[in-house]
Scaffold this active site. Structure first.
Site, PDB file in Angstrom:
ATOM      1  N   THR A 179       0.831  -1.197   0.000  1.00 52.68           N
ATOM      2  CA  THR A 179       0.000   0.000   0.000  1.00 52.68           C
ATOM      3  C   THR A 179       0.869   1.252   0.000  1.00 52.68           C
ATOM      4  OG1 THR A 179      -1.784  -1.116   1.119  1.00 52.68           O
ATOM      5  CG2 THR A 179      -1.587   1.228   1.586  1.00 52.68           C
ATOM      6  N   THR A 229      -0.157   1.158   7.007  1.00 47.94           N
ATOM      7  CA  THR A 229      -0.068   0.055   6.054  1.00 47.94           C
ATOM      8  C   THR A 229       0.140  -1.226   6.832  1.00 47.94           C
ATOM      9  OG1 THR A 229       1.194  -0.981   4.280  1.00 47.94           O
ATOM     10  CG2 THR A 229       2.411   0.557   5.692  1.00 47.94           C
ATOM     11  N   GLY A 230      -0.644  -2.222   6.533  1.00 48.10           N
ATOM     12  CA  GLY A 230      -0.502  -3.471   7.266  1.00 48.10           C
ATOM     13  C   GLY A 230      -1.769  -4.289   7.167  1.00 48.10           C
TER      14      GLY A 230
HETATM   15  N1  ASP Z   1      -3.778  -2.065   4.893  1.00 48.26           N
HETATM   16  C1  ASP Z   1      -4.092  -2.576   3.588  1.00 48.26           C
HETATM   17  C2  ASP Z   1      -5.357  -3.364   3.658  1.00 48.26           C
HETATM   18  O1  ASP Z   1      -5.553  -4.077   4.624  1.00 48.26           O
HETATM   19  C3  ASP Z   1      -3.021  -3.434   3.026  1.00 48.26           C
HETATM   20  C4  ASP Z   1      -1.662  -2.811   3.049  1.00 48.26           C
HETATM   21  O2  ASP Z   1      -1.375  -1.956   3.862  1.00 48.26           O
HETATM   22  O3  ASP Z   1      -0.856  -3.168   2.199  1.00 48.26           O
HETATM   23  O4  ASP Z   1      -6.122  -3.322   2.724  1.00 48.26           O
END
Ligand code: ASP
Length: 329
Positions: A179, A229-230
């Site tokens: 992300t 992000t996570g």
């Molecule tokens: N947080 C994002 C999600 O759960 C994924 C990511 O951060 O890469 O959609």
């Protein structure tokens, strides 16, 4: 509080299993894209534009680059489609816009901004969001624009693992993020945050993560701006971005500590993982993560872009600095 400030921009390109075995060509491309996003976003701030402008510009650069899980380069759903989410928030007004589950919008962050500025709503999803996009002249593309071989192969791998384990493996999926996000402080002392994502590889049933949910993956007020992000489900349950900002603006916890408490304690204690970037109204920045690495970067008063990918890499915030170890003002 808004007051004249020295502008700063912080970005991320996702947290997760980011190891030094990455190919040199890929590493070079990722660093170049992060640098370009910082330079283009910071040019806006130097020209006296708003934090919202800087965040939008930086995120657009990363959405257009296939190395990131946002815009072109987004991961695939279980059904082999791309469903994109994005959000933006203006900390000076608490105005916000977000979109979820769009599959024809070239730059979802531009649509999120249009929702904030040109509609009476905060969040639009799916076909309705794309109808709105058309009505305000946001660029739409054929869904095939989002198809990249690398992401397709990631889906095939996840599908194979699903079949072998006869159930959907969230833990496997949660290893791959990517992300993108940005937070900025402009010369007026105003803050903004934005996030854009393809979500999680192999997601099903119209799953929406934290990125487009105001307060979970994206939040800004007059003292703090955060993009996460996570593993989104955990960011939603902890209302992570809002939680960090409330600690800063209501409880007067220093930014770095507030972000570490949520990202490095609360989320992992529940079984989640990921990272975040944050800036406060005095220009302090922090970029915590509890994964191997996080694509990240920042640019401040001297106009020099700082980029780091790995967990053990100096991102320029570790050097002794005037106020706190995470301060760059
Ligand atoms: N947080 C994002 C999600 O759960 C994924 C990511 O951060 O890469 O959609």
């Amino acid at each position: 509080m808004s007051h004249a400030a020295s502008p700063v921009l912080v970005i991320h390109g996702g947290a997760g299993v980011i190891k030094r075995e990455m190919s040199p060509a890929k590493e070079k491309a990722v660093r170049a894209a992060l640098t370009r996003a910082l330079q283009n976003g910071y040019a806006q701030l130097k020209a006296g534009k708003t934090a919202v402008d800087a965040v939008t510009t930086a995120i657009t650069v990363l959405e257009d680059d296939a190395n990131f899980n946002a815009g072109k380069g987004s991961v695939f759903t279980h059904d082999g489609k791309n469903e994109l989410d994005a959000a933006i928030m203006d900390g000076s007004t608490l105005a916000a816009g977000s979109v979820a589950g769009v599959h024809r919008v070239k730059n979802p962050i531009l649509l999120a901004r249009a929702v904030m500025e040109k509609s009476q709503h905060v969040m639009l999803v799916g076909d309705g969001a794309e109808e709105f996009a058309r009505s305000v002249g946001i660029e739409l593309v054929d869904p095939s624009y989002f198809h990249t071989e690398e992401r397709w192969q990631q889906l095939q791998k996840a599908l194979k693992e699903d079949a072998e384990h006869s159930r959907h493996s969230d833990v496997e999926t949660a290893k791959h993020f990517g992300t993108v996000g940005a937070v900025a402080l402009d010369a007026q002392g105003h803050l903004a945050a934005g996030t854009s994502t393809g979500g999680m590889n192999d997601k099903r049933w119209g799953r929406v993560g934290d990125s487009p949910i105001i307060g979970a993956g994206t939040y800004a007020n007059d003292g703090c701006a955060v993009s996460g992000t996570g593993w989104g489900e955990y960011y939603i349950r902890t209302v992570a971005a809002h939680e960090i900002c409330m600690r800063v603006t209501q409880m007067r916890v220093p930014l770095q500590r507030a972000a570490a408490e949520v990202i490095n304690q609360e989320i992992p204690s529940m079984g989640g993982n990921g990272g975040a970037i944050a800036v406060d109204d005095e220009g302090h920045i922090t970029m915590p993560f509890n994964t191997d690495g996080m694509y990240r970067g920042w640019i401040g008063a001297d106009g020099v872009p700082h980029v780091a990918l790995y967990g053990d890499e100096n991102d320029g915030t570790a050097e002794p600095l005037p106020a706190t170890s995470s301060s760059i003002d």
